[in-house]
Design a protein around this motif. Sequence first.
Motif, PDB file in Angstrom:
ATOM      1  N   UNK A 123      36.687  38.175  46.701  1.00  0.00           N
ATOM      2  CA  UNK A 123      37.975  38.819  46.444  1.00  0.00           C
ATOM      3  C   UNK A 123      38.630  39.445  47.641  1.00  0.00           C
ATOM      4  N   UNK A 124      38.026  39.344  48.798  1.00  0.00           N
ATOM      5  CA  UNK A 124      38.673  39.863  50.007  1.00  0.00           C
ATOM      6  C   UNK A 124      39.786  38.910  50.436  1.00  0.00           C
ATOM      7  N   UNK A 125      40.838  39.470  50.996  1.00  0.00           N
ATOM      8  CA  UNK A 125      41.989  38.665  51.409  1.00  0.00           C
ATOM      9  C   UNK A 125      42.190  38.837  52.912  1.00  0.00           C
ATOM     10  N   UNK A 126      42.144  37.732  53.626  1.00  0.00           N
ATOM     11  CA  UNK A 126      42.297  37.763  55.076  1.00  0.00           C
ATOM     12  C   UNK A 126      43.749  38.024  55.454  1.00  0.00           C
ATOM     13  N   UNK A 156      45.185  47.170  50.852  1.00  0.00           N
ATOM     14  CA  UNK A 156      46.538  46.604  50.714  1.00  0.00           C
ATOM     15  C   UNK A 156      46.536  45.087  50.562  1.00  0.00           C
ATOM     16  N   UNK A 157      45.749  44.363  51.371  1.00  0.00           N
ATOM     17  CA  UNK A 157      45.778  42.905  51.304  1.00  0.00           C
ATOM     18  C   UNK A 157      45.144  42.380  50.016  1.00  0.00           C
ATOM     19  N   UNK A 158      44.034  42.990  49.588  1.00  0.00           N
ATOM     20  CA  UNK A 158      43.440  42.583  48.313  1.00  0.00           C
ATOM     21  C   UNK A 158      44.445  42.800  47.187  1.00  0.00           C
ATOM     22  N   UNK A 159      45.154  43.927  47.236  1.00  0.00           N
ATOM     23  CA  UNK A 159      46.143  44.246  46.205  1.00  0.00           C
ATOM     24  C   UNK A 159      47.307  43.273  46.232  1.00  0.00           C
ATOM     25  N   UNK A 160      47.778  42.930  47.424  1.00  0.00           N
ATOM     26  CA  UNK A 160      48.890  41.987  47.547  1.00  0.00           C
ATOM     27  C   UNK A 160      48.500  40.639  46.956  1.00  0.00           C
ATOM     28  N   UNK A 189      40.660  36.791  39.481  1.00  0.00           N
ATOM     29  CA  UNK A 189      39.572  37.576  38.925  1.00  0.00           C
ATOM     30  C   UNK A 189      38.747  38.229  40.033  1.00  0.00           C
ATOM     31  N   UNK A 190      38.552  37.501  41.122  1.00  0.00           N
ATOM     32  CA  UNK A 190      37.778  38.047  42.236  1.00  0.00           C
ATOM     33  C   UNK A 190      38.484  39.243  42.873  1.00  0.00           C
ATOM     34  N   UNK A 191      39.806  39.148  43.044  1.00  0.00           N
ATOM     35  CA  UNK A 191      40.530  40.273  43.652  1.00  0.00           C
ATOM     36  C   UNK A 191      40.551  41.482  42.718  1.00  0.00           C
ATOM     37  N   UNK A 192      40.669  41.262  41.419  1.00  0.00           N
ATOM     38  CA  UNK A 192      40.639  42.381  40.473  1.00  0.00           C
ATOM     39  C   UNK A 192      39.277  43.076  40.531  1.00  0.00           C
ATOM     40  N   UNK A 193      38.220  42.301  40.556  1.00  0.00           N
ATOM     41  CA  UNK A 193      36.880  42.881  40.651  1.00  0.00           C
ATOM     42  C   UNK A 193      36.718  43.667  41.944  1.00  0.00           C
ATOM     43  N   UNK A 194      37.226  43.100  43.048  1.00  0.00           N
ATOM     44  CA  UNK A 194      37.131  43.793  44.333  1.00  0.00           C
ATOM     45  C   UNK A 194      37.856  45.137  44.296  1.00  0.00           C
ATOM     46  N   UNK A 244      48.732  50.179  43.044  1.00  0.00           N
ATOM     47  CA  UNK A 244      49.161  50.593  41.706  1.00  0.00           C
ATOM     48  C   UNK A 244      49.545  49.380  40.865  1.00  0.00           C
ATOM     49  N   UNK A 245      50.343  48.497  41.424  1.00  0.00           N
ATOM     50  CA  UNK A 245      50.802  47.324  40.676  1.00  0.00           C
ATOM     51  C   UNK A 245      49.668  46.342  40.392  1.00  0.00           C
ATOM     52  N   UNK A 246      48.811  46.134  41.393  1.00  0.00           N
ATOM     53  CA  UNK A 246      47.725  45.169  41.218  1.00  0.00           C
ATOM     54  C   UNK A 246      46.752  45.631  40.139  1.00  0.00           C
ATOM     55  N   UNK A 247      46.395  46.910  40.140  1.00  0.00           N
ATOM     56  CA  UNK A 247      45.488  47.422  39.118  1.00  0.00           C
ATOM     57  C   UNK A 247      46.134  47.381  37.734  1.00  0.00           C
TER      58      UNK A 247
END
Length: 363
Positions: free
Chosen positions: A240-243, A255-259, A276-281, A302-305
Amino acid sequence: MNRRANTQWPITSLTSVVMSTAVFTVIFTGLASAQFPTAQMGEIVPRDVRETYEKGLRFLATTQTQDGTWQGGHGGPGVTGMAVMAFLASGEDPNFGIYSGNIRRGLRSMLRSQDQSTGIFGGNMGHTSMYNHGFAMLAIAEAYGAVDDSDLWSGGRVTGTHPMKLGQSLELAVRGAVTSQKKNKFGGWRYGPDATDADTSVSGAVMVGLLAARNAGIEVPDEAIDRGVAYFKSMTSDSGQVAYSGVGGYDDSIPRISIGSLVYAISRRKDMPQFQATVTALTERLEQSSSSYLRYGQYYQAQALFQGDVDAWEKWNEQLIRELKADQQDDGSFTGSLGKPADSAMALLAMALNFRFLPIYER
């Protein structure tokens, strides 16, 4: 050009809600203050949220320049757009409410900044060019269908051969973003409209703007959304990490995981394993805050959660409210790394999920 088919803000119904629930008083600054309408979905907005939010709006209202912009730190049509959205998100009537003048000055400023040939907001502003375009496009999309633009230019300075309407501006902005993407082999965006490389921060701003425009009824090519999602997929790890850019470089950037998570959610790709991976992260890091660009991170987190796990958002939101209440300055502003106007607008928009009036906040 299509009007928003099922906007969350019908002008007549919003007016009736505000007129029947708002209690107006005069405060020491000379502005009128209104009791906020009840939040969507039936919940009562906590008092701390209402008071903190209203104080922040007073800061933005009193520091806006006559030409509709804000000064100090990062600026441009994107920052103006974020501030306009903070006013829109409160639920006050955008046409006749106490902040309607601030909203209209801000919108006129953004429309004046748009290149009528390329559609890009702010023209070539270097490092912040496509950031400005993405955030301004989002703000115009949120205003479209809510703000009556039949007299938007009444008393305002007009540039060009004719005053632009919100729908026309939004169509032009979409065309500018899509044209820029077609030049990019990665399917994303970077700092300038002619960039050939991409990063997930800029690409997130533009993607959310495009998705908001589509939600508003503007035609956005499926190919543009598909390519943007594919770019984020290529940048998301199994954990779930975002490069940020290039190849690899995964870390715990909130911020990047949320974006990434938000892009998947509002592009209606919640069935993707990357979502699903980013939400879990994110849910595993509720106590972790952004080490830099704090308000930027709060805005996206806030928006991602909220989109990914409402229960987790509710827990995190309680913590956010306490932090923002403690961090708010005497003048109502919030400080950070982007300057008071940008940081204040983003802090307020992170709180605005409690109201849920912006169409982009729909689940």
